[in-house]
Write an enzyme that holds these catalytic residues in place. Structure first.
Site, short mmCIF file in Angstrom:
data_model
loop_
_atom_site.label_atom_id
_atom_site.label_comp_id
_atom_site.label_asym_id
_atom_site.label_seq_id
_atom_site.Cartn_x
_atom_site.Cartn_y
_atom_site.Cartn_z
N HIS A 102 0.84 -1.20 0.00
CA HIS A 102 0.00 0.00 0.00
C HIS A 102 0.87 1.25 0.00
O HIS A 102 1.96 1.27 0.59
CB HIS A 102 -0.93 0.00 1.22
CG HIS A 102 -1.99 1.05 1.17
ND1 HIS A 102 -1.75 2.36 1.54
CD2 HIS A 102 -3.29 1.00 0.77
CE1 HIS A 102 -2.86 3.06 1.39
NE2 HIS A 102 -3.80 2.27 0.92
N GLU B 13 -3.36 2.36 -7.36
CA GLU B 13 -3.57 3.51 -6.49
C GLU B 13 -2.83 4.72 -7.05
O GLU B 13 -1.63 4.85 -6.84
CB GLU B 13 -2.99 3.25 -5.10
CG GLU B 13 -3.50 2.05 -4.36
CD GLU B 13 -2.84 1.96 -2.99
OE1 GLU B 13 -3.56 2.05 -2.00
OE2 GLU B 13 -1.59 1.82 -2.93
#
Length: 248
Positions: free
Chosen positions: A95, A165
């Site tokens: 992430h 992302e």
């Protein structure tokens, strides 16, 4: 080919025992078919057992990070072996916030995925470009490097989910337009095709993860190569069920 939609709630470092109880109650009221839609909740690790017990079985659960190390003298880490022993199904790897605040590299992502797959964990692997890289027209170059750092490890393309992302859209309220997101998702699928083959590229699911909310989810999910969402802040609200509904 038709791919099963996937919606993930990343609660990040948020939640109390009471707020989780309230939130899971609202989630449980949503009726959906888990054979047609995967919905996975990622609470803080110490809240995992509490959350799993409260959620109905139609939901899956996971943890937000996993160690690249095995068991041993690694204070504060959670190994893939321990996650497997606890029957944890999913992990998030790479992430943006792990890369930014904890300086995780593409090599770290590769090693974490390797450990996860060895222990039969399913993984959501994240990657994306910064605003500066986008403005320099380096989006595809950056993403190609990130994806090629780990994609050769995958042997079961149902058990690894990719999450794009755009870093400039995380927690900022900004979001890529559906057309911008689709363009990048199409390129990601091409990277997988060129590296692993057409069948694998058509099989793997690619999530969008940049400030997804109730306003933009319906238009994003209509794009051909967007197979669901990795949702951050918006998954801490009861209205998260509306994002799930967009994928039903």
């Amino acid at each position: 080919m038709a791919r099963k939609y996937f919606v993930a709630a990343n609660w990040k470092c948020n939640g109390t025992l009471e707020s989780i109880k309230s939130l899971t109650n609202s989630f449980n009221n949503l009726d959906f078919d888990p054979s047609k839609l995967d919905v996975v909740v990622f609470p803080v690790s110490v809240h995992y057992d509490h959350t799993r017990k409260l959620l109905q079985s139609k939901f899956s659960t996971g943890i937000q990070n996993v160690s690249k190390f095995g068991n041993g003298s690694y204070t504060g880490e959670v190994s893939a072996e321990i996650a497997k022993d606890l029957n944890i199904e999913y992990v998030i790897i790479g992430h943006f916030e792990r890369r930014k605040y904890f300086h995780e590299t593409d090599e770290d992502v590769r090693e974490k995925l390797q450990a996860s797959l060895k222990n039969n964990l399913k993984a959501v692997v994240c990657f994306g470009e910064s605003l500066e890289q986008r403005e320099q027209n380096k989006t595809i170059e950056v993403i190609t490097k990130q994806v090629k750092a780990f994609v050769d490890l995958i042997d079961n393309f149902d058990n690894v989910i990719l999450a794009y992302e755009p870093l400039w859209a995380i927690g900022t309220g900004k979001t890529a337009t559906p057309e911008q997101a689709q363009l990048v998702h199409k390129e990601i699928r091409k990277i997988v095709k060129d590296t692993c083959g057409e069948k694998q590229a058509n099989q793997i699911r690619i999530l969008y993860g940049g400030s997804v909310n109730t306003e933009n989810c319906s238009s994003l999910i209509q794009q051909e190569d967007i197979d669901g969402f990795l949702v951050g802040n918006a998954s801490l609200k009861e209205s998260f069920v509306d994002i799930i509904k967009s994928a039903m």
